[in-house]
Design an enzyme around this catalytic site. Structure first.
Site, short mmCIF file in Angstrom:
data_model
loop_
_atom_site.label_atom_id
_atom_site.label_comp_id
_atom_site.label_asym_id
_atom_site.label_seq_id
_atom_site.Cartn_x
_atom_site.Cartn_y
_atom_site.Cartn_z
N CYS A 62 36.35 30.50 13.28
CA CYS A 62 37.54 29.74 12.84
C CYS A 62 37.29 29.09 11.47
CB CYS A 62 37.88 28.68 13.89
SG CYS A 62 38.99 27.40 13.32
N CYS A 65 37.39 25.32 11.52
CA CYS A 65 36.16 24.77 12.11
C CYS A 65 35.01 24.80 11.11
CB CYS A 65 35.77 25.58 13.35
SG CYS A 65 37.06 25.70 14.62
N CYS A 409 41.08 34.79 10.75
CA CYS A 409 41.27 34.52 12.19
C CYS A 409 40.80 35.69 13.06
CB CYS A 409 42.75 34.22 12.45
SG CYS A 409 43.23 34.26 14.18
N CYS A 412 43.55 37.18 15.25
CA CYS A 412 44.46 38.00 14.45
C CYS A 412 43.89 39.39 14.23
CB CYS A 412 44.75 37.33 13.11
SG CYS A 412 45.40 35.64 13.22
#
Length: 500
Positions: A62, A65, A409, A412
Site C-alpha cells: 500500500c 502505508c 495498488c 487493483c
C-alpha cells in the site's frame, strides 16, 4: 597435523564469530524499531497490556502505508514511555484484521485496555500523531494553580481552552470536564478554581476563554474570546466557530480539521519558529483583504509552501520551479473545485482583492488536474481522465462501470485481468462502457466517494447524478450478474444478446 587441525579450528571459530556478529547486528536492527509488531498469535494479550495503544493495520504494498511508515516510526520513538504504537500486517494476519473490520489501508485504531476504543482520525505526520496521542493520556483538562501555570499553558502553538471556576464543587466545572473529555482529541483544555487568575483577561465570574496562539495575535481580530456556556454541545459549537479565527496557520497536523470548507490558502515561507515578524507581514495583508469579504462564505489560511509541496504538486501540478518568493494563492472549495491566482501578489493587496471579486462573481476558470486524453482509446477497458470525464462517463445514453484505481495498488493489479476480460465480453455492447481512471493522476468529481482502491461505481444512462457504488465480489461472472440487473438495456455478451 596439529597445525592443520588448529587452523581448521581457527577458521571455524572465525566463522562462528562472524555468524554471532551477524545475528547480533540483525537483533540490533530489529530492536531499532519502537513500533510493536503484532500478529494473530499475540495481538489479543499484547494489546490488553496497554492502557492506551495506537494500532496501524497495513499492507506492505500500500502506497499510503509506505508514506506513513517513517512518520509512524518517528512518532513511536518520540512517544516512547508515554504511549505505544503498534502495527499489524494484514496480508499475513487476516484473522485479526477481519475481526476489526479492516477493509482499507492503512486503518488506525486506538485501543484502551485491550478494547477497540475509537478510530484514529488525526494527522498522519510524526508531530501530528505525537500531539494527538499525547492528548489521549493523562487528564483531559490540566489543572492550573498560578498565573505562571496559566501563562505557560497558553504560550503554545495550538489554541487553548481555559475554564475559570469558583471552586472544586462548581457544577459548571463538572460540565466543563465532561466537555474536555469528549473533545480532548482535537483541543487543549485547562481549568482553575482561582477566579483571580482570569482578571487580566476580563474574567470576573465563571467563564470559558478560547485563547488563540500568541504568534497569531493580530489587530484584525480578538485573540481572546469568552463564553459562559459550559455544556459539551455548547462548547463544541463555540470552539468550532472561533478556534481558527480569520486566518489560521494551516499545517499538516490541522489540515483535516479545516477540510470540508471553502478555503483560500496563501503559501509562502511561513516560519513561526525563526521568523514570526516576516511571516505575519504577509499574513496581515491577507487578513486586511479578508476583512472586506467577511460576509462571504470563504475561509482563509497561511501555510508553508515547502511543507505542502507534495500536495501542491498533486492538486495543482505546481513544482518547486513554480514557487516564487511572493505568496502563492489558491482556493479549494468543499465541492473540490480549485482555483489559482495568476496575478502576482502585491503588498497593497489589490491583486488579491481583484482575485476574490472575480471568484465571488464566478468569473474564474477552474483548475483541473488531468492526464492527457488518450489518442487511441479502443481497448476493451476505456481510459477515463479528468478532461474526458464529461464525454465518457456523463454520456447520457451510456451505462458506465467505472473503476477508480491507483497504479501501486495490489488489489487493483489483481483485478486488472478480470476487468479486462469483462470489457472483452461486453465489447460488442454499444450501450455500456467498461472504464477505469487513475485517481492519483486525475481530479475525481466530488460526488464519487473514493477512499480506497479499487473503488468501482456504476453510472446509469440518464441518471448521471446518481452513481451507485459497486460492493459485490470481483470475479467476471459477479460483474456480469450485477450488470444484468442494473443495466438500462439487455446486455450483449459477444454476439449474443442476454435478456434480463
Amino acid at each position: 597435523m596439529r597445525a592443520i587441525r588448529s587452523n581448521q579450528m581457527s577458521t571455524m571459530g572465525l566463522r562462528r564469530l562472524l555468524l554471532l556478529f551477524a545475528m547480533a547486528q540483525q537483533n540490533v536492527l530489529i530492536a531499532a524499531t519502537d513500533v510493536l509488531e503484532l500478529g494473530d498469535s499475540d495481538f489479543e494479550y499484547t494489546v490488553a497490556e496497554h492502557d492506551t495503544l495506537l494500532v496501524e493495520f497495513f499492507a506492505p504494498w500500500c502506497g499510503h502505508c509506505q508514506r506513513l511508515a517513517p512518520e509512524y516510526e518517528t512518532a513511536a520513538t518520540k512517544l516512547k514511555g508515554k504511549v505505544y504504537l503498534a502495527k499489524v500486517d494484514c496480508t499475513v494476519n487476516s484473522e485479526t484484521c477481519g475481526r476489526f473490520g479492516v477493509n482499507g489501508y492503512p486503518t488506525l485504531k486506538i485501543f484502551r485496555n485491550g478494547e477497540d476504543s475509537a478510530a484514529y482520525d488525526g494527522p498522519r505526520t510524526a508531530d501530528g500523531i505525537v500531539s494527538y496521542m499525547t492528548k489521549q493520556v493523562g487528564p483531559s483538562s490540566v489543572a492550573l494553580h498560578s498565573e505562571g501555570d496559566l501563562d505557560a499553558f497558553i504560550n503554545n502553538f495550538e489554541a487553548s481552552v481555559v475554564g475559570f471556576f469558583s471552586g472544586e464543587e462548581s457544577t459548571q466545572l463538572a460540565e466543563f470536564l465532561k466537555a474536555s473529555s469528549a473533545m480532548r482529541d482535537n483541543h487543549r483544555f485547562a481549568h482553575t478554581t482561582d477566579l483571580s487568575l482570569g482578571l487580566k483577561h476580563g474574567v470576573e465570574s465563571e467563564a470559558v476563554l478560547l485563547i488563540r496562539p500568541p504568534r497569531l495575535n493580530s489587530k484584525f481580530e480578538d485573540s481572546v474570546i469568552k463564553t459562559t456556556a459550559f455544556s459539551t454541545a455548547s462548547l463544541r459549537q463555540f470552539i468550532g466557530d472561533h478556534v481558527f479565527g480569520l486566518c489560521p496557520h494551516l499545517t499538516a497536523e490541522n489540515r483535516d480539521d479545516m477540510s470540508g470548507r471553502d478555503l483560500l490558502v496563501a503559501y509562502y515561507d511561513v516560519d513561526y519558529l525563526h521568523n514570526i515578524k516576516g511571516t505575519n507581514y504577509w499574513r496581515n495583508r491577507v487578513m486586511k483583504v479578508a476583512t472586506k469579504f467577511q460576509s462571504q462564505e470563504l475561509n482563509y489560511a497561511v501555510a508553508n509552501r515547502a511543507e505542502f509541496q507534495d500536495e501542491l504538486k498533486e492538486a495543482f501540478n505546481l513544482g518547486p520551479s513554480d514557487m516564487q518568493e511572493l505568496p502563492l494563492i489558491t482556493i479549494r472549495t468543499k465541492e473540490g473545485n480549485k482555483y489559482i491566482m495568476q496575478e502576482e501578489f502585491t503588498p497593497d493587496g489589490k491583486s488579491l482583492e481583484r482575485f476574490l471579486e472575480d471568484y465571488f462573481a464566478d468569473k474564474l476558470k477552474r483548475h483541473i488536474k488531468s492526464e492527457a486524453v488518450p489518442q487511441n482509446n479502443n481497448g476493451p477497458v476505456k481510459v477515463v481522465v479528468a478532461d474526458n470525464f464529461e464525454e465518457m462517463v456523463n454520456n447520457p445514453s451510456k451505462d458506465v462501470l467505472l473503476e477508480f484505481y491507483a497504479p501501486w495498488c495490489g488489489h487493483c493489479k489483481s483485478l486488472e485481468p478480470k476487468y479486462t476480460e469483462l470489457g472483452e465480453k461486453l465489447s460488442a455492447d454499444d450501450n455500456i462502457i467498461i472504464a477505469k481512471m487513475d485517481a492519483t493522476a486525475n481530479d475525481v468529481p466530488s460526488m464519487y466517494d473514493v477512499q480506497g482502491f479499487p473503488t468501482i461505481f456504476f453510472v446509469p444512462a440518464g441518471q448521471k447524478d446518481q452513481p451507485q457504488k459497486y460492493t459485490g465480489d470481483r470475479e467476471v461472472n459477479d460483474f456480469i450478474s450485477y450488470l444484468k440487473k442494473e443495466a438500462t438495456h439487455p446486455l450483449v455478451l459477444g454476439t449474443t444478446r442476454e435478456d434480463l
